[in-house]
Design an enzyme around this catalytic site. Structure first.
Site, mmCIF file in Angstrom:
data_model
loop_
_atom_site.group_PDB
_atom_site.id
_atom_site.type_symbol
_atom_site.label_atom_id
_atom_site.label_comp_id
_atom_site.label_asym_id
_atom_site.label_seq_id
_atom_site.Cartn_x
_atom_site.Cartn_y
_atom_site.Cartn_z
ATOM 1 N N PHE A 58 0.848 -1.203 0.000
ATOM 2 C CA PHE A 58 0.000 0.000 0.000
ATOM 3 C C PHE A 58 0.880 1.249 0.000
ATOM 4 C CE2 PHE A 58 -2.536 -3.378 1.900
ATOM 5 C CZ PHE A 58 -3.628 -3.376 1.042
ATOM 6 N N HIS A 59 1.785 1.259 -0.948
ATOM 7 C CA HIS A 59 2.633 2.429 -1.143
ATOM 8 C C HIS A 59 3.139 2.436 -2.586
ATOM 9 C CE1 HIS A 59 5.735 -0.586 0.417
ATOM 10 N NE2 HIS A 59 6.156 -0.312 -0.799
ATOM 11 N N ALA A 60 3.766 3.542 -2.958
ATOM 12 C CA ALA A 60 4.464 3.636 -4.247
ATOM 13 C C ALA A 60 5.841 4.211 -3.941
ATOM 14 C CB ALA A 60 3.699 4.554 -5.195
ATOM 15 N N HIS A 105 1.132 -0.247 -5.050
ATOM 16 C CA HIS A 105 1.035 -1.709 -5.062
ATOM 17 C C HIS A 105 0.825 -2.285 -3.668
ATOM 18 C CE1 HIS A 105 5.326 -0.744 -4.587
ATOM 19 N NE2 HIS A 105 5.439 -1.876 -3.905
#
Ligand code: TYD
Length: 142
Positions: A58-60, A105
């Site tokens: 839960f990051h980019a 993602h």
């Protein structure tokens, strides 16, 4: 090849297959930076012991390029970038998922025995993370 070579990382997300050296003794996969992996390798980390009920990520990343390989088990990877939203199943050691910069993602360990190996072109840098989805959408639009 330079580090963070964005030119070699288009498309941003791509499923790749690695050559397997297999014989009656089993299988071997070798990944060399700049050859099997389209960047110089600066970091390797692995994630395991993850509950299927607790997806991670839960990051980019602002600049980092990575390749995700499920070396044991079965992992679902959800990716979002531009107008695209994609799901990938990693269930074989010869599959790699190339994830470039500015891709939101997350990973779900469908099989809790799974081991996720990640190869990256940069050292760990918290400043490279975008952990807020709204900030990701803003930075992506720039
Ligand atoms: P985190 O980013 O939360 O993991 P995920 O990618 O699964 O969301 O990282 C978990 C912890 O590990 C956090 O304290 C940062 C640390 N970490 C490192 O020290 N080095 C690394 O290369 C990575 C990926 C994480």
């Amino acid at each position: 090849m330079s580090v963070n070579n964005v030119k070699s990382m288009t498309p941003k997300v791509e499923l790749v297959r690695f050559p397997v050296h297999g014989d009656e003794r089993g299988s071997l996969i070798a990944l060399e930076g700049g050859q099997d992996v389209p960047f110089e390798i600066r970091r390797v980390y692995y994630i395991y012991g993850v509950s299927a009920a607790l997806p991670r990520g839960f990051h980019a990343h602002r600049k980092l390029n990575q390749i995700l390989i499920c070396i044991h088990g079965k992992i679902n990877v959800h990716c979002e970038y531009g107008e695209k939203e994609e799901e990938y199943i990693l269930d074989s050691s010869d599959k790699g998922l190339l994830i470039g910069s500015l891709v939101w993602h997350s990973m779900t360990f469908i099989d809790e025995e799974s081991v996720l190996l990640v190869i990256a072109d940069g050292h760990y840098d918290e400043a490279d993370y975008i952990r807020d989805y709204n900030i990701f959408k803003k930075e992506e639009g720039k």
